[in-house]
Design a protein around this motif. Structure first.
Motif, PDB file in Angstrom:
ATOM      1  N   ASN A   1     -13.585  11.210  41.817  1.00  0.00           N
ATOM      2  CA  ASN A   1     -12.827  11.875  40.756  1.00  0.00           C
ATOM      3  C   ASN A   1     -11.891  10.927  40.021  1.00  0.00           C
ATOM      4  OD1 ASN A   1     -12.414  15.408  41.317  1.00  0.00           O
ATOM      5  ND2 ASN A   1     -14.048  14.116  42.087  1.00  0.00           N
ATOM      6  N   ALA A   2     -11.735   9.705  40.547  1.00  0.00           N
ATOM      7  CA  ALA A   2     -10.868   8.720  39.892  1.00  0.00           C
ATOM      8  C   ALA A   2     -11.408   8.323  38.524  1.00  0.00           C
ATOM      9  CB  ALA A   2     -10.711   7.483  40.770  1.00  0.00           C
ATOM     10  N   ILE A   3     -12.658   8.631  38.245  1.00  0.00           N
ATOM     11  CA  ILE A   3     -13.205   8.344  36.913  1.00  0.00           C
ATOM     12  C   ILE A   3     -12.395   9.063  35.839  1.00  0.00           C
ATOM     13  CG2 ILE A   3     -14.887  10.245  36.934  1.00  0.00           C
ATOM     14  CD1 ILE A   3     -15.407   6.683  35.536  1.00  0.00           C
ATOM     15  N   LEU A   4     -11.861  10.231  36.175  1.00  0.00           N
ATOM     16  CA  LEU A   4     -11.042  10.987  35.222  1.00  0.00           C
ATOM     17  C   LEU A   4      -9.675  10.335  35.044  1.00  0.00           C
ATOM     18  CD1 LEU A   4     -12.185  14.374  36.656  1.00  0.00           C
ATOM     19  CD2 LEU A   4     -12.669  13.593  34.334  1.00  0.00           C
ATOM     20  N   LYS A   5      -9.170   9.726  36.106  1.00  0.00           N
ATOM     21  CA  LYS A   5      -7.928   8.957  36.013  1.00  0.00           C
ATOM     22  C   LYS A   5      -8.121   7.765  35.088  1.00  0.00           C
ATOM     23  CE  LYS A   5      -3.876   7.185  37.255  1.00  0.00           C
ATOM     24  NZ  LYS A   5      -2.576   7.799  36.901  1.00  0.00           N
ATOM     25  N   ILE A   6      -9.263   7.104  35.213  1.00  0.00           N
ATOM     26  CA  ILE A   6      -9.560   5.962  34.343  1.00  0.00           C
ATOM     27  C   ILE A   6      -9.602   6.409  32.887  1.00  0.00           C
ATOM     28  CG2 ILE A   6     -11.326   4.265  33.724  1.00  0.00           C
ATOM     29  CD1 ILE A   6     -12.059   4.107  36.699  1.00  0.00           C
TER      30      ILE A   6
ATOM     31  N   ALA B   1     -17.205  14.422  26.641  1.00  0.00           N
ATOM     32  CA  ALA B   1     -18.295  13.634  27.217  1.00  0.00           C
ATOM     33  C   ALA B   1     -18.222  12.177  26.768  1.00  0.00           C
ATOM     34  CB  ALA B   1     -19.642  14.242  26.836  1.00  0.00           C
ATOM     35  N   THR B   2     -17.872  11.946  25.510  1.00  0.00           N
ATOM     36  CA  THR B   2     -17.753  10.582  24.993  1.00  0.00           C
ATOM     37  C   THR B   2     -16.661   9.815  25.730  1.00  0.00           C
ATOM     38  OG1 THR B   2     -18.545  11.216  22.792  1.00  0.00           O
ATOM     39  CG2 THR B   2     -17.244   9.192  22.946  1.00  0.00           C
ATOM     40  N   ALA B   3     -15.500  10.448  25.886  1.00  0.00           N
ATOM     41  CA  ALA B   3     -14.395   9.811  26.604  1.00  0.00           C
ATOM     42  C   ALA B   3     -14.783   9.546  28.059  1.00  0.00           C
ATOM     43  CB  ALA B   3     -13.153  10.693  26.535  1.00  0.00           C
ATOM     44  N   TYR B   4     -15.433  10.507  28.677  1.00  0.00           N
ATOM     45  CA  TYR B   4     -15.860  10.387  30.076  1.00  0.00           C
ATOM     46  C   TYR B   4     -16.807   9.199  30.250  1.00  0.00           C
ATOM     47  CZ  TYR B   4     -18.106  11.847  34.490  1.00  0.00           C
ATOM     48  OH  TYR B   4     -18.612  11.904  35.767  1.00  0.00           O
TER      49      TYR B   4
ATOM     50  N   ASP C   1      -8.181   8.920  31.523  1.00  0.00           N
ATOM     51  CA  ASP C   1      -6.849   9.324  31.070  1.00  0.00           C
ATOM     52  C   ASP C   1      -5.937   8.110  30.887  1.00  0.00           C
ATOM     53  OD1 ASP C   1      -4.848  11.261  30.423  1.00  0.00           O
ATOM     54  OD2 ASP C   1      -4.019  11.050  32.424  1.00  0.00           O
ATOM     55  N   ALA C   2      -5.880   7.254  31.899  1.00  0.00           N
ATOM     56  CA  ALA C   2      -4.956   6.111  31.873  1.00  0.00           C
ATOM     57  C   ALA C   2      -5.313   5.101  30.798  1.00  0.00           C
ATOM     58  CB  ALA C   2      -4.933   5.436  33.246  1.00  0.00           C
ATOM     59  N   GLU C   3      -6.593   4.946  30.516  1.00  0.00           N
ATOM     60  CA  GLU C   3      -7.021   3.953  29.528  1.00  0.00           C
ATOM     61  C   GLU C   3      -7.062   4.505  28.104  1.00  0.00           C
ATOM     62  OE1 GLU C   3      -6.303   1.771  31.500  1.00  0.00           O
ATOM     63  OE2 GLU C   3      -8.047   0.433  31.486  1.00  0.00           O
ATOM     64  N   GLY C   4      -6.660   5.753  27.937  1.00  0.00           N
ATOM     65  CA  GLY C   4      -6.557   6.328  26.599  1.00  0.00           C
ATOM     66  C   GLY C   4      -7.859   6.797  25.994  1.00  0.00           C
ATOM     67  N   PHE C   5      -8.913   6.910  26.800  1.00  0.00           N
ATOM     68  CA  PHE C   5     -10.199   7.332  26.249  1.00  0.00           C
ATOM     69  C   PHE C   5     -10.177   8.779  25.770  1.00  0.00           C
ATOM     70  CE2 PHE C   5     -11.849   3.992  29.348  1.00  0.00           C
ATOM     71  CZ  PHE C   5     -11.931   3.014  28.365  1.00  0.00           C
ATOM     72  N   PHE C   6      -9.435   9.637  26.464  1.00  0.00           N
ATOM     73  CA  PHE C   6      -9.315  11.025  26.012  1.00  0.00           C
ATOM     74  C   PHE C   6      -8.519  11.104  24.709  1.00  0.00           C
ATOM     75  CE2 PHE C   6      -9.793  12.262  30.687  1.00  0.00           C
ATOM     76  CZ  PHE C   6     -11.097  12.702  30.519  1.00  0.00           C
ATOM     77  N   VAL C   7      -7.418  10.359  24.647  1.00  0.00           N
ATOM     78  CA  VAL C   7      -6.577  10.367  23.443  1.00  0.00           C
ATOM     79  C   VAL C   7      -7.377   9.890  22.235  1.00  0.00           C
ATOM     80  CG1 VAL C   7      -4.546   9.342  22.352  1.00  0.00           C
ATOM     81  CG2 VAL C   7      -4.435  10.115  24.728  1.00  0.00           C
ATOM     82  N   GLU C   8      -8.218   8.884  22.434  1.00  0.00           N
ATOM     83  CA  GLU C   8      -9.054   8.373  21.346  1.00  0.00           C
ATOM     84  C   GLU C   8      -9.936   9.468  20.754  1.00  0.00           C
ATOM     85  OE1 GLU C   8      -9.659   3.794  23.022  1.00  0.00           O
ATOM     86  OE2 GLU C   8     -11.346   5.188  22.920  1.00  0.00           O
ATOM     87  N   GLN C   9     -10.281  10.445  21.575  1.00  0.00           N
ATOM     88  CA  GLN C   9     -11.140  11.548  21.124  1.00  0.00           C
ATOM     89  C   GLN C   9     -10.338  12.764  20.691  1.00  0.00           C
ATOM     90  OE1 GLN C   9     -14.451  11.278  20.705  1.00  0.00           O
ATOM     91  NE2 GLN C   9     -14.194   9.131  21.325  1.00  0.00           N
TER      92      GLN C   9
ATOM     93  N   ASN D   1     -17.143   6.622  28.294  1.00  0.00           N
ATOM     94  CA  ASN D   1     -16.409   5.373  28.073  1.00  0.00           C
ATOM     95  C   ASN D   1     -15.747   4.916  29.369  1.00  0.00           C
ATOM     96  OD1 ASN D   1     -17.089   5.076  25.380  1.00  0.00           O
ATOM     97  ND2 ASN D   1     -15.262   6.131  24.621  1.00  0.00           N
ATOM     98  N   ALA D   2     -15.203   5.886  30.115  1.00  0.00           N
ATOM     99  CA  ALA D   2     -14.598   5.564  31.412  1.00  0.00           C
ATOM    100  C   ALA D   2     -15.669   5.105  32.405  1.00  0.00           C
ATOM    101  CB  ALA D   2     -13.845   6.777  31.956  1.00  0.00           C
ATOM    102  N   VAL D   3     -16.833   5.716  32.361  1.00  0.00           N
ATOM    103  CA  VAL D   3     -17.927   5.315  33.246  1.00  0.00           C
ATOM    104  C   VAL D   3     -18.321   3.866  32.977  1.00  0.00           C
ATOM    105  CG1 VAL D   3     -20.345   5.716  33.870  1.00  0.00           C
ATOM    106  CG2 VAL D   3     -18.794   7.658  33.558  1.00  0.00           C
ATOM    107  N   ARG D   4     -18.352   3.481  31.710  1.00  0.00           N
ATOM    108  CA  ARG D   4     -18.682   2.090  31.386  1.00  0.00           C
ATOM    109  C   ARG D   4     -17.655   1.124  31.993  1.00  0.00           C
ATOM    110  NH1 ARG D   4     -21.385   4.427  26.964  1.00  0.00           N
ATOM    111  NH2 ARG D   4     -19.495   5.014  25.839  1.00  0.00           N
ATOM    112  N   GLN D   5     -16.388   1.493  31.918  1.00  0.00           N
ATOM    113  CA  GLN D   5     -15.373   0.636  32.543  1.00  0.00           C
ATOM    114  C   GLN D   5     -15.547   0.631  34.058  1.00  0.00           C
ATOM    115  OE1 GLN D   5     -11.282   0.709  31.149  1.00  0.00           O
ATOM    116  NE2 GLN D   5     -10.502   0.609  33.244  1.00  0.00           N
ATOM    117  N   TYR D   6     -15.832   1.781  34.638  1.00  0.00           N
ATOM    118  CA  TYR D   6     -16.049   1.898  36.083  1.00  0.00           C
ATOM    119  C   TYR D   6     -17.182   0.972  36.533  1.00  0.00           C
ATOM    120  CZ  TYR D   6     -17.340   4.402  40.464  1.00  0.00           C
ATOM    121  OH  TYR D   6     -17.654   4.751  41.753  1.00  0.00           O
ATOM    122  N   HIS D   7     -18.223   0.861  35.710  1.00  0.00           N
ATOM    123  CA  HIS D   7     -19.375   0.030  36.060  1.00  0.00           C
ATOM    124  C   HIS D   7     -19.085  -1.460  35.939  1.00  0.00           C
ATOM    125  CE1 HIS D   7     -23.063   2.389  36.974  1.00  0.00           C
ATOM    126  NE2 HIS D   7     -22.302   3.385  36.535  1.00  0.00           N
ATOM    127  N   GLU D   8     -17.920  -1.813  35.446  1.00  0.00           N
ATOM    128  CA  GLU D   8     -17.516  -3.220  35.486  1.00  0.00           C
ATOM    129  C   GLU D   8     -17.218  -3.649  36.921  1.00  0.00           C
ATOM    130  OE1 GLU D   8     -14.252  -3.635  32.798  1.00  0.00           O
ATOM    131  OE2 GLU D   8     -15.439  -3.050  31.036  1.00  0.00           O
TER     132      GLU D   8
END
Length: 337
Positions: A49-54, A253-256, A56-64, A258-265
């Motif tokens: 569930n930390a993917i949602l923290k990512i 979904a777009t914000a989510y 939120d913290a990285e601003g992906f939701f705000v961007e959308q 985007n976080a998945v892409r960072q997670y896969h780093e």
């Protein structure tokens, strides 16, 4: 004369300003920025569930244009009712018979995004463990030797995904759940139950796998991805509000993703920091454990869900089998064919 000169100079300036204004095109009125949309998401204290923290913290939701409220829960038991009541907009309920039956009875909730999958990788995230001494003595070397064993499983229990995975292991030897005893255990006591011989085998997930293997008296017998490769094991589910507002659902979904892409780093310092903070785990442990796979493309393995649903139906737990259209929301993610 001096006054006349000053008046003439002033009139030239005024005329220049008027000419400039006349030559400047009149633009369309500025479009007001829409107010951010509030999305309430039920979350659990799990690493996945930390993917949602990512996000939120990285601003992906705000961007959308979303204001996302992460609402913490200790259990997913209430997620489906709260989604149906509109108290939550998104959540990751356990994939149980109750989820499918809620839809069969008219509930407007659907799977929108994958959360975790049993993707074959270098390290396992769900396994069956045994005592090292038993394995060295030749016990439990194959599922055929599991007959009569007591197997500890997570609290989701025999009628959920843990029971399904254990059943897949047993099928390899022509056994069924009736050939073993399944005992539901809280993760905090799993290790003690195995070591004290209260159970013979243990169905376990990260981070408990890493913690238990650190003692060097426990070994991995089998990996879930070996019997259920690419099974989508958990999901993000949309409630009526997002299903009724597809544009908001797409933005989430777009914000989510985007976080998945960072997670896969991978285990970057930033990702480790966010996962450790969210899950309340030590940074060193987060660096050691195997991280669950979250599909990059946002695709749900529908076939794996259908097989799991058929298993639940065979147990007599479902009102009826659902078609994929009934439980899967489409149009929120562009999935490559």
């Amino acid at each position: 004369m001096q006054i006349t000169y000053r008046i003439a100079k002033y009139l030239k300036v005024v005329l220049a300003v008027l000419l400039l204004a006349a030559c400047t095109p009149i633009g369309e009125p500025a479009t007001p920025t829409p107010a951010p949309v509030l999305v309430r998401v039920g979350v659990l204290p799990f690493m996945s569930n930390a993917i949602l923290k990512i996000a939120d913290a990285e601003g992906f939701f705000v961007e959308q244009g979303l204001t996302v409220e992460l609402v913490p829960f200790r259990s997913s038991n209430d997620f489906v009712p709260l989604l149906l009541q509109g108290e939550l907009d998104v959540a990751a309920p356990a994939l149980t018979a109750g989820f499918f039956n809620a839809i069969a009875r008219g509930g407007n909730v659907k799977i929108a995004l994958p959360l975790t999958a049993f993707t074959p990788q270098d390290c396992p995230v769900v396994v069956v463990l045994a005592r090292k001494s038993d394995v060295e003595a030749g016990k439990y070397a194959s599922p055929a030797q599991w007959k009569g064993a007591t197997i500890g499983i997570s609290l989701a229990g025999a009628q959920g995904l843990p029971g399904y995975v254990v059943d897949l292991f047993l099928r390899q030897a022509g056994l069924t759940a009736q050939d073993v005893t399944l005992t539901a255990l809280d993760p905090a006591v799993q290790g003690e139950a195995l070591r004290s011989q209260q159970v013979d085998l243990l169905y376990a997930a990260e981070p408990w796998i890493t913690r238990l293997l650190a003692g060097d008296d426990v070994v991995v017998l089998s990996r879930a991805e070996d019997v259920a490769p690419d099974l989508t094991s958990s999901f993000m589910v949309y409630g009526p509000s997002l299903l009724a507002e597809p544009e908001v659902g797409r933005r989430f979904a777009t914000a989510y993703l985007n976080a998945v892409r960072q997670y896969h780093e991978g285990k970057t310092p930033r990702n480790v920091e966010l996962v450790a903070e969210y899950a309340g785990l030590e940074t060193e442990l987060v660096q050691q454990v195997c991280w669950s796979d979250i599909p990059l493309d946002g695709a749900v393995n529908v076939d794996s869900i259908m097989l799991y649903q058929e298993w639940l139906h065979d147990l007599g737990l479902l009102d009826r089998l659902l078609s994929a259209d009934e439980f899967l929301a489409t149009g929120f993610v562009e999935v490559p064919e």
